[in-house]
Write a protein that holds these residues in place. Structure first.
Motif, PDB file in Angstrom:
ATOM      1  N   ARG A 442       0.849  -1.194   0.000  1.00 39.00           N
ATOM      2  CA  ARG A 442       0.000   0.000   0.000  1.00 39.00           C
ATOM      3  C   ARG A 442       0.881   1.239   0.000  1.00 39.00           C
ATOM      4  N   THR A 443       0.344   2.313  -0.560  1.00 45.09           N
ATOM      5  CA  THR A 443       1.067   3.580  -0.649  1.00 45.09           C
ATOM      6  C   THR A 443       0.694   4.456   0.528  1.00 45.09           C
ATOM      7  N   LEU A 444       1.720   4.836   1.312  1.00 43.97           N
ATOM      8  CA  LEU A 444       1.493   5.743   2.439  1.00 43.97           C
ATOM      9  C   LEU A 444       1.466   7.195   1.986  1.00 43.97           C
ATOM     10  N   GLU A 445       2.397   7.556   1.106  1.00 46.78           N
ATOM     11  CA  GLU A 445       2.495   8.918   0.593  1.00 46.78           C
ATOM     12  C   GLU A 445       2.999   8.855  -0.848  1.00 46.78           C
ATOM     13  N   GLU A 446       2.666   9.873  -1.630  1.00 48.37           N
ATOM     14  CA  GLU A 446       3.133   9.933  -3.011  1.00 48.37           C
ATOM     15  C   GLU A 446       3.209  11.384  -3.447  1.00 48.37           C
ATOM     16  N   ALA A 447       4.192  11.701  -4.273  1.00 50.64           N
ATOM     17  CA  ALA A 447       4.356  13.081  -4.749  1.00 50.64           C
ATOM     18  C   ALA A 447       5.061  13.079  -6.100  1.00 50.64           C
ATOM     19  N   HIS A 448       4.796  14.119  -6.855  1.00 48.79           N
ATOM     20  CA  HIS A 448       5.489  14.338  -8.119  1.00 48.79           C
ATOM     21  C   HIS A 448       6.620  15.334  -7.896  1.00 48.79           C
ATOM     22  N   VAL A 449       7.825  14.949  -8.315  1.00 49.08           N
ATOM     23  CA  VAL A 449       8.986  15.831  -8.227  1.00 49.08           C
ATOM     24  C   VAL A 449       9.324  16.278  -9.636  1.00 49.08           C
ATOM     25  N   PRO A 450       9.194  17.552  -9.943  1.00 50.39           N
ATOM     26  CA  PRO A 450       9.413  18.018 -11.326  1.00 50.39           C
ATOM     27  C   PRO A 450      10.875  17.930 -11.732  1.00 50.39           C
ATOM     28  N   ALA A 451      11.083  17.959 -13.026  1.00 54.48           N
ATOM     29  CA  ALA A 451      12.439  17.989 -13.559  1.00 54.48           C
ATOM     30  C   ALA A 451      13.158  19.240 -13.088  1.00 54.48           C
ATOM     31  N   THR A 452      14.441  19.105 -12.833  1.00 47.49           N
ATOM     32  CA  THR A 452      15.237  20.245 -12.385  1.00 47.49           C
ATOM     33  C   THR A 452      15.404  21.221 -13.543  1.00 47.49           C
ATOM     34  N   SER A 453      15.096  22.477 -13.276  1.00 48.61           N
ATOM     35  CA  SER A 453      15.183  23.486 -14.347  1.00 48.61           C
ATOM     36  C   SER A 453      16.638  23.824 -14.632  1.00 48.61           C
TER      37      SER A 453
END
Length: 453
Positions: A442-453
């Motif tokens: 099961r997933t406790l937490e999830e996030a999108h990390v954008p590409a480094t500019s």
């Protein structure tokens, strides 16, 4: 290729010191990630080379023998067979060194574990080992994700990698183990083996806390162990010398005095502890005391378990089961921000503390992968003296933590990992996962990390 990051497995040799708890669960998780191909990264302390009775020295034949003993244990064999299935499916396995497995710097030791994969040479070659002197940076969809074990920020367990080399034993300079490792081999291991104090091995990486808790539960055992060594127990605890057999300027500081100071002993309580631990024969009858000495031992026990209790902050569920807060403390978050700024990362993933963590704020994601060893449930740190006295009394009566006698001091587990996938539109999707036999993944937490500019 997606990545699965785990740490702090502490795979052992199946003996009395073993604390690994995921013999069925970890292979099941790895099987789940075998297809599509996955890069599995063990972010430090995958193997525990401290849980034995050998001399603490970086010696190739000894390390190879220790590795073979670990590799032959049922649990370790099951995990490496699962690693082999990851490789057979086209994946990779990367084992980074931590403070418990510096012996993996030896190529000869690496080959012992490579032989346990059950795979042909071409597949087995995709198992690699890396020193931890610098972080790894994963570029996933343009997002920079930093991985390091985390002992670099722990002065008692820091690994001095300049003393290690994967080039071969002949080129390897002398290596000095961290004070925490010395404390484990000389004192905590005998406490577990000879006096049955199994709980001290569960307080990793806070070895000073384990020693103080042992002092509270079995002071005569601690006194006996120090009498056998060249170290002075009173100097280590109070920076106070007695006799001429040990000299402070030549003695390795094990980090106990600062922790004792946090206990807040009164002068009367300190004198009582000094009288019990000072020169003279060991008197186990001295351990029963409800007066000044009893109060001192209660304070020492609470001080010993303070860091562990704070790292494994608990919220009590309806059935009394423990759940763990994921919010990092101020020091953890500060270190994550420092590492991110230094290495230009948008995510920082650590291990070492055995406490799963998650925070995503101001463009930075911080996660800690937790551990796969048994954990010991504690009372809330702000519980009253009566609760802590009852807890320490139970530990004293059940030092091996036999399951049928557990009430307050219960063994629990929480198996966590971090997954990293490339996001369809760029950047990475990072998730903190939990695996248990009943409900699976099961997933406790999830996030999108954008590409480094």
């Amino acid at each position: 290729m997606r990545a699965l990051i785990i740490s702090d497995l502490h795979l052992g040799n199946g003996g009395d010191y073993d604390v690994f708890a995921g013999e069925q669960e970890l292979p099941a998780l790895l099987n789940r990630f075998a297809s599509p191909p996955t890069r599995v990264i063990v972010n430090g302390d995958g193997i525990d080379f401290l849980m034995n009775e050998d001399e603490l020295a970086l010696d190739v034949p000894r390390a190879v023998a220790q590795a073979r003993s670990c590799a032959e244990s049922r649990a370790t064999r099951a995990v490496f067979a699962a690693f082999g299935r990851i490789l057979a499916a086209g994946g990779e396995v990367v084992i980074r060194l931590g403070n418990h497995d510096v012996e993996l710097a030896h190529p000869e030791v690496q080959e012992v574990f490579r032989s346990e994969l059950g795979q042909p040479p071409a597949a087995a070659a995709r198992l690699s080992f890396r020193l931890g002197e610098v972080p790894d940076i994963l570029d996933v969809g343009g997002a920079r994700i930093l991985l390091t074990h985390g002992e670099h920020n722990d002065p008692w367990n820091i690994v001095h990698y300049q003393g290690l080399s994967t080039a071969g034993a002949a080129e390897r300079p002398s290596f000095a183990y961290a004070p925490g490792s010395i404390l484990v081999k000389q004192y905590l291991n005998p406490l577990s083996r000879e006096f049955g104090l199994r709980f001290v091995n569960l307080l990793k990486p806070d070895f000073q806390g384990g020693a103080l808790t042992a002092l509270a539960v079995a002071p005569s055992a601690m006194k006996l162990l120090f009498q056998r060594s060249s170290a002075s127990l009173l100097w280590q605890l109070f920076c106070k010398m007695t006799g001429g057999a040990s000299f402070a300027e030549d003695e390795e500081d094990l980090g106990l005095a600062d922790r004792v100071a946090e206990a807040g002993l009164t002068s009367e309580e300190q004198e009582a502890v000094e009288a019990l631990l000072g020169d003279g024969a060991v008197a186990f009858s001295d351990e029963e005391d409800d007066g000044v000495l009893g109060r001192a031992r209660l304070k020492l026990g609470r001080a010993g378990l303070k860091l562990y209790a704070k790292l494994q902050r608990q919220l009590t569920g309806k059935a009394g089961d423990a759940y763990f807060a994921l919010e990092p403390n101020e020091a953890e978050w500060k270190e994550a921000k420092r590492l991110a700024a230094k290495f230009g990362a948008s995510a920082v993933i650590l291990g070492h503390t055995h406490a799963a963590r998650w925070k995503h704020e101001d463009g930075l994601l911080f996660a800690n992968t937790g551990t796969w060893i048994w954990l010991m449930q504690l009372p809330p740190f702000d519980a009253g003296d009566d609760v802590w006295a009852e807890f320490l009394a139970e530990v004293k009566q059940n030092p091996r933590l036999a399951a049928e006698r557990q009430k307050l001091a219960r063994l629990i587990s929480r198996f966590t990992a971090v997954s990293v996938d490339e996001a369809p539109g760029g950047g990475a999707v990072i998730a903190l996962l939990e695996w248990d036999a009943a409900s699976g993944l099961r997933t406790l937490e999830e996030a999108h990390v954008p590409a480094t500019s």
